[in-house]
Design a protein around this motif. Structure first.
Motif, PDB file in Angstrom:
ATOM      1  N   ARG A 154      36.136  31.979  51.924  1.00 32.78           N
ATOM      2  CA  ARG A 154      35.751  32.434  50.334  1.00 32.78           C
ATOM      3  C   ARG A 154      36.756  32.790  49.629  1.00 32.78           C
ATOM      4  N   GLN A 181      36.558  27.599  43.364  1.00 33.13           N
ATOM      5  CA  GLN A 181      35.925  28.572  44.502  1.00 33.13           C
ATOM      6  C   GLN A 181      35.396  27.471  45.380  1.00 33.13           C
ATOM      7  N   HIS A 183      33.531  25.465  48.133  1.00 30.87           N
ATOM      8  CA  HIS A 183      32.132  25.579  48.684  1.00 30.87           C
ATOM      9  C   HIS A 183      31.713  24.731  49.971  1.00 30.87           C
ATOM     10  N   ARG A 221      39.276  36.666  47.382  1.00 24.98           N
ATOM     11  CA  ARG A 221      38.018  36.485  47.814  1.00 24.98           C
ATOM     12  C   ARG A 221      36.817  36.389  46.628  1.00 24.98           C
ATOM     13  N   PHE A 222      35.845  35.472  46.843  1.00 21.74           N
ATOM     14  CA  PHE A 222      35.071  35.537  45.784  1.00 21.74           C
ATOM     15  C   PHE A 222      33.423  35.577  46.500  1.00 21.74           C
ATOM     16  N   THR A 223      32.487  35.797  45.594  1.00 22.72           N
ATOM     17  CA  THR A 223      31.063  35.972  46.054  1.00 22.72           C
ATOM     18  C   THR A 223      30.674  34.625  45.766  1.00 22.72           C
ATOM     19  N   PRO A 224      29.998  33.817  46.829  1.00 25.58           N
ATOM     20  CA  PRO A 224      29.818  32.401  46.684  1.00 25.58           C
ATOM     21  C   PRO A 224      28.536  32.099  45.547  1.00 25.58           C
ATOM     22  N   ARG A 225      28.656  31.360  44.801  1.00 22.91           N
ATOM     23  CA  ARG A 225      27.638  30.809  43.726  1.00 22.91           C
ATOM     24  C   ARG A 225      26.678  29.907  44.324  1.00 22.91           C
ATOM     25  N   GLU A 226      25.604  29.839  43.884  1.00 25.40           N
ATOM     26  CA  GLU A 226      24.429  29.112  44.094  1.00 25.40           C
ATOM     27  C   GLU A 226      24.605  27.693  44.015  1.00 25.40           C
TER      28      GLU A 226
END
Length: 341
Positions: A154, A181, A183, A221-226
């Motif tokens: 991520r 980012q 996926h 690092r990143f917070t995953p998107r929906e």
């Protein structure tokens, strides 16, 4: 000694079947004492198998990851599945064709005769793209590993994205590095794609992996998107069918219904994801989708049968436009009408 060797193979097979094995349960399954289990585990360790002991109320053993790949045991179904997968590996476009062929030779060489006969009877011919287009779609396995690692970690991925053929390498928009980012890695039509959120364009995009040159190091690092719709397969199908994928349905943007003077069994063999309904021995209803109304009309026309358009009106108009174009194409170069008009 033969008894000990057979017991070691049985122990190894059990350790591969599940993650954790209590020592008492291993002793019971092998009909030996816990002390013999410990000795056999030590023998396997000497052969290079990374077996670790874990403590607890039911202390036992686990086959762990090591620095090298030790010999593995496969049951009959696993061995056949592995051989078939290696035969079709040449269509993945992952640049592993030569390695897959060598691995298949190795696996087949050590197979018992009963399994070798099964594999030899199931020869799979992997048909790739034509010689003119296939090299373009090949992906370096190192690139796939880098993309997969960024997806797993991520981490923001930076890469150069090559221009598509005919776009012109001097286009600054195409030559600019991308920041995304990542996926998911997916395959579609024999090619690899990266589904990612483009940070500069603030939109979901799909990138052909064979055009990606990753830059190092990766970003934060990143917070995953929906993902729109939540289903990556439906999202990618929708993008390739001309929709934005926000609904996650993957439906074609143009969808029509016709009646063909052909048997349903014959039409269903060539209708891809269309819906075919039998109306009689030589008559059927077909619901089919495509990128455009003209493309849909052309797809239906290839069945070479009388056509009755049920709807919508856009499909009827598309047939009219194609009819005029085909009539013009049938005109001779000197203005003389073809015998087929």
């Amino acid at each position: 000694m033969p008894k000990t060797s057979a017991r070691l193979l049985s122990l190894l097979s059990l350790l591969q079947a599940r993650r954790d094995w209590p020592g008492a349960l291993l002793a019971e399954r092998l009909d030996i004492s816990p002390r013999t289990v410990r000795r056999d585990v030590d023998r396997l360790r000497e052969l290079g198998y990374p077996i670790v002991a874990f403590k607890g109320p039911e202390g036992g053993y686990r086959l762990d990851a090591g620095t090298e790949l030790p010999p593995l045991l496969f049951d009959d179904d696993q061995a056949v599945a592995l051989a078939v997968a290696l035969q079709i590996a040449t269509t993945t476009g992952a640049g592993i064709e030569e390695a897959a062929a060598r691995a298949l030779t190795t696996v087949r060489q050590v197979m018992p005769s009963r399994l070798r006969r099964r594999i030899d009877m199931l020869q799979v011919t992997a048909v790739g793209r034509s010689a003119t287009t296939r090299p373009e779609s090949q992906v370096d396995s190192g690139v796939l590993m880098a993309l997969g690692a960024a997806v797993h970690a991520r981490e923001v991925l930076r890469f150069d994205y090559a221009s598509p053929p005919g776009a012109g390498d001097d286009d600054p928009a195409m030559a600019a590095p991308r920041r995304v980012q990542p996926h998911r890695l997916v395959t579609w039509g024999g090619r690899w794609y990266l589904v990612a959120w483009d940070l500069d364009r603030e939109d979901w995009r799909t990138f052909r992996a064979d055009r990606i040159t990753p830059r190092v190091p990766t970003g934060p690092r990143f917070t995953p998107r929906e993902l729109p719709g939540g289903d990556v397969a439906a999202f990618v199908a929708g993008r390739f069918r001309g929709s934005d994928g926000s609904g996650g349905s993957g439906e074609w943007p143009c969808r029509g219904e016709v009646i063909l003077e052909l048997p349903a069994a014959e039409v269903s063999r060539y209708s891809r994801d269309g819906v075919v309904e039998e109306l009689g021995p030589d008559r059927c209803r077909l619901v089919l989708g495509s990128w455009s109304w003209a493309g849909l009309a052309a797809d239906i026309g290839r069945f070479d049968a009388d056509i009755e358009v049920v709807g919508p009106v856009e499909l009827r108009d598309a047939f009219g436009k194609l009819a005029r174009r085909y009539a013009n194409a049938a005109t001779g170069p000197l203005g003389e009408k073809s015998q087929y008009v």
